[in-house]
Design an enzyme around this catalytic site. Structure first.
Site, PDB file in Angstrom:
ATOM      1  N   VAL A  60       0.978  -1.109   0.273  1.00  0.00           N
ATOM      2  CA  VAL A  60      -0.031  -0.083   0.089  1.00  0.00           C
ATOM      3  C   VAL A  60       0.988   1.408  -0.193  1.00  0.00           C
ATOM      4  CG1 VAL A  60      -2.155  -1.386   1.179  1.00  0.00           C
ATOM      5  CG2 VAL A  60      -0.086  -0.185   2.332  1.00  0.00           C
ATOM      6  N   GLY A  61       2.181   0.989  -0.003  1.00  0.00           N
ATOM      7  CA  GLY A  61       2.990   2.315   0.137  1.00  0.00           C
ATOM      8  C   GLY A  61       3.679   2.741   1.138  1.00  0.00           C
ATOM      9  N   SER A  85     -15.214 -11.569  14.864  1.00  0.00           N
ATOM     10  CA  SER A  85     -16.220 -10.878  14.173  1.00  0.00           C
ATOM     11  C   SER A  85     -17.126 -11.870  13.285  1.00  0.00           C
ATOM     12  CB  SER A  85     -15.256 -10.096  13.137  1.00  0.00           C
ATOM     13  OG  SER A  85     -14.601 -10.504  12.055  1.00  0.00           O
ATOM     14  N   LYS A 112     -12.573  -4.484   5.451  1.00  0.00           N
ATOM     15  CA  LYS A 112     -13.622  -5.546   5.155  1.00  0.00           C
ATOM     16  C   LYS A 112     -14.622  -4.972   4.053  1.00  0.00           C
ATOM     17  CE  LYS A 112     -13.365  -7.441   9.601  1.00  0.00           C
ATOM     18  NZ  LYS A 112     -14.255  -7.784  10.795  1.00  0.00           N
TER      19      LYS A 112
END
Length: 804
Positions: A362-363, A680, A723
């Site tokens: 993602v950098g 979850s 999500k």
């Protein structure tokens, strides 16, 4: 017997650094090199002896066979002791001269074939031999009296040696000769010639001792009581004047002294450097300790002390750089600019240490590079993945062989400035073992209140790190709490499909075209093809796999151009499969067939969000609850809580209570090799069990996340953005989330919220109307004892079939 064995098999060879061992010598050795330690282990295992040979260059830490003399001795290890610092102390005995014939291909240690070296010695009755032995013995006794370094016990034992060759070897071992001279004596097979060479060398040593005594007498006459503190320096000058050797070591020491005076050291470091330089003056430049001190002074003077690079404090310039290098990430870039603004106002690097947390690709690392470029700081990246030794951070003490500073000081030396930007990459991958906890060592580095006096074990003086800008990266928050307390977490969740397309257009494609030598008009790709590539070939939070697929497409294009094959002017969706192969992922197209007991849950992983499939079936049994799929304790408790909730609400859900005594229920999470740690998945488990027991299929386009209590309340969850991005990648139409997570929707991109129907739920009763294909039919109270919602099944049948 040893000589006959030498001709039959190879023997391990121990390379000696600064000593030549003669036959009949018993010598203690300290061994620290890994190859040498393995050689000792081999000898201790086989008990067959080893070859002892001297290397030509004392400073060579990894000699090759060409760097080792061909003449050595065959010996055995008498004692072996492993020391706490990893080195080994051994006591070896030389037995006989050997010549090395060849080396084997053993990579772990030196292994050689050797042959005994025959000696040419006249009979004991030879008068010339007897006279030569007496002459050499007399000269050695004179040398012992002149030097005072030979014990009387040694002289007594020497007189008892009858063998001329053994006596010559014993004398040669106790004369302070250079390595080359001793090696020449070892290689001499003629005993008379060996005794003659020894006679010349002992004569030379006696003359040197007399010159040295004359120098000492002259120096003592020149000095009075007020000059006693300078005795060692004057003695060195007198020796250099006598031997005409004043230019060999004095120039280096003078240069070091000038460098110490010019460097802006701290008061403590300057005092330490001058003290060590004083020690260096008083010792031989060829000694091992002199090399240790010289290396230490080089490190102390090479690291930057109060050398600052000019910084760019223009926040608009920093914003421009961040926007050029990274698309999106608005909140992340805003927080970075706020951090830089505070530093500009306070004129110092203060406040918490930024920690960029997110999945791979993602950098995070490139953001650190952009910050360094925006602020004008030198960029230093230190990868902490797999580091499990505290000395990697704090350095090794100088008492150890091969000691050196830690990675922090090494990075400062590399940067050549006192205010670089340090990127501590993958801080969550730090390990812990018996060598210490490196994360604890980082506490001093990352605490602004402590790093002004950072103490590296090698330097032994405080070093100021307060002007260094530290940034850390991590995939997940698994660090120790004291370390985590010093970090400010900035989450980078991932990119939407539109953001990935824009990143590819602005950054990935131009970079890859330059790397592969492609011109702009030689390679283009349509928007439809880019979307299909993202959907069918790369399902990830970042863009690393997307970059790989684009590179693969360019390589195949270059190959076709090189072989003069036809290539499309623009790659469309239809061309991708011809170049990239069958798609890795299948898009979730609408399907009229929905499945009973199969629910799409949402999970957070280190690589971003993902779909977690939950399956359940019922079968005739005795009411057991089974759950599989490599579940952690938390997930197992979620299954148990879901089962208890469904049983407590069975009549209201249209389930006869008796079915829990007649049927076993099996809850399974596919891809069982992947650990699932939750929590979850509670609402997905409840829905799967209810769907199985009521035989009502689940809408496959509905995904959900949330944990359930025994009373049916839906608890808040973490990682909502990851999500929801996963749900968008899998083309879900509706997502059920806990009502308490509505506040987190502000961080969700508008493009995602427009494509997915987001339904907040308070209680488990709200799940079924949104996810089941048919409404539930509660049971009447008078039918509870006789009615069962489950049809009668043969023993071999189970639930979980497709409903049309």
């Amino acid at each position: 017997m040893a000589n006959t064995m030498l001709a039959k098999k190879p023997y391990p060879l121990l390379a000696l650094r600064d000593i030549v061992i003669f036959p009949h010598m018993i010598v203690p050795l300290f061994v620290g090199r890994k190859k040498s330690i393995r050689c000792i282990s081999e000898e201790r295992k086989n008990k067959a002896g080893l070859i002892l040979a001297t290397q030509k260059d004392v400073n060579d830490n990894n000699p090759s066979p060409d760097d080792i003399y061909d003449i050595g001795v065959f010996g055995k290890i008498m004692q072996c002791l492993e020391l706490p610092d990893g080195t080994v102390k051994i006591l070896v005995e030389g037995l006989s001269r050997v010549t090395i014939v060849s080396y084997t291909d053993n990579k772990d240690f030196f292994e050689v074939h050797a042959q005994p070296l025959a000696q040419e010695c006249p009979p004991a009755q030879d008068n010339d031999m007897t006279a030569m032995v007496r002459t050499v013995t007399t000269l050695f006794q004179e040398y012992a009296q002149t030097s005072g370094k030979i014990s009387s016990e040694m002289l007594t034992s020497l007189s008892k040696i009858e063998d001329p060759a053994q006596r010559a070897d014993t004398i040669a071992a106790h004369i302070p000769l250079r390595i080359q001279e001793k090696q020449a004596l070892l290689a001499q097979t003629s005993v008379p010639q060996r005794l003659e060479s020894l006679s010349e060398k002992i004569h030379h040593e006696i003359n040197l001792l007399k010159v040295e005594q004359r120098i000492q007498k002259r120096v003592k006459k020149q000095m009075d009581k007020s000059q006693r503190d300078y005795y060692l320096n004057e003695q060195m000058k007198a020796i250099q004047q006598e031997l005409n050797d004043s230019e060999d070591g004095g120039g280096d020491i003078k240069d070091l002294h000038q460098k110490i005076e010019k460097t802006k050291l701290s008061a403590e470091a300057r005092e330490k450097a001058l003290n060590d330089l004083k020690k260096l003056r008083s010792m031989s430049m060829m000694s091992a300790e002199a090399n240790v001190i010289r290396n230490y002074l080089d490190w102390l003077l090479d690291i930057p002390w109060k050398k600052y690079s000019s910084q760019n404090k223009d926040l608009q310039h920093a914003k421009t750089i961040l926007d050029e290098d990274h698309y999106g990430l608005h909140k992340v870039k805003e927080r970075i600019l706020e951090h830089l603004a505070v530093q500009q106002r306070t004129k110092r690097v203060s406040g918490p240490i930024l920690c960029l947390v997110g999945p791979p690709g993602v950098g995070k690392t490139s953001l650190g590079q952009s910050i360094a470029r925006a602020t004008g700081r030198e960029f230093i990246r230190v990868s902490l993945g797999g580091v499990h030794d505290e000395s990697e951070i704090r350095g090794h003490r100088r008492t150890y062989i091969g000691s050196m500073p830690g990675r922090i000081i090494q990075g400062m030396k590399k940067s050549k400035t006192s205010n670089p930007l340090f990127l501590l990459d993958e801080i969550d991958k730090l390990g812990v073992d018996w060598r210490g906890d490196p994360s604890s060592a980082l506490l001093e580095v990352l605490d602004p209140e402590q790093n002004t006096h950072f103490n590296d074990h090698y330097l032994e003086v405080d070093y100021d790190l307060s002007k260094v800008m530290f940034i850390t990266t991590s995939n997940r928050l698994t660090m120790q709490k004291p370390l985590l307390d010093r970090l400010e977490i900035i989450r980078i969740e991932g990119y939407t499909e539109e953001e990935k397309k824009e990143i590819a257009r602005r950054h990935l494609i131009p970079k890859l075209q330059k790397r592969h030598g492609l011109k702009e008009n030689e390679w283009t790709i349509s928007q439809d093809a880019m979307s299909h590539m993202i959907q069918a070939y790369t399902r990830e939070a970042g863009v690393r796999n997307l970059e790989r697929e684009l590179a693969k497409l360019m390589r195949k294009t270059i190959y076709r151009l090189a072989t003069k094959q036809e290539t499309p002017e623009m790659f469309d969706k239809e061309h991708l499969q011809d170049y990239l192969g069958v798609p890795y992922y299948q898009r979730n197209e609408p399907d009229p067939h929905n499945l009973v007991g199969i629910v799409s849950g949402l999970a957070w992983t280190e690589s971003g969000g993902d779909i977690l499939t939950i399956e359940s079936v019922s079968m005739p049994g005795k009411g057991k609850a089974l759950y599989t799929g490599k579940l952690s304790d938390v997930m197992q408790e979620s299954v148990q809580a879901a089962m208890s909730f469904v049983r407590s609400r069975a009549p209201a859900l249209g389930i006869a209570p008796e079915c829990f005594e007649k049927y076993d229920i099996h809850v399974h999470f596919p891809e069982g090799a992947i650990p699932k740690d939750g929590p979850s998945a509670g609402i997905g488990i409840v829905l799967s069990i209810v769907s199985t027991l009521t035989d009502i299929p689940v809408n496959r386009h509905v995904a959900m996340t949330g944990e359930i209590t025994l009373s049916g309340r839906i608890l808040t969850i973490g990682g909502l953005k990851e999500k929801m991005l996963a749900a968008a990648r899998h083309h879900m139409k509706k997502i059920l989330i806990p009502h308490d997570n509505v506040k987190d929707l502000a961080d969700i991109p508008e493009a995602v919220k427009e494509t997915i129907d987001i339904v907040p739920i308070h209680h488990a009763d709200d799940i079924f109307s949104h996810a089941l294909m048919k409404p539930l039919k509660p049971l009447a109270s008078e039918n509870l004892s006789t009615h069962s919602s489950l049809p009668t099944l043969p023993k071999e049948e189970t639930k979980g079939v497709v409903t049309h």
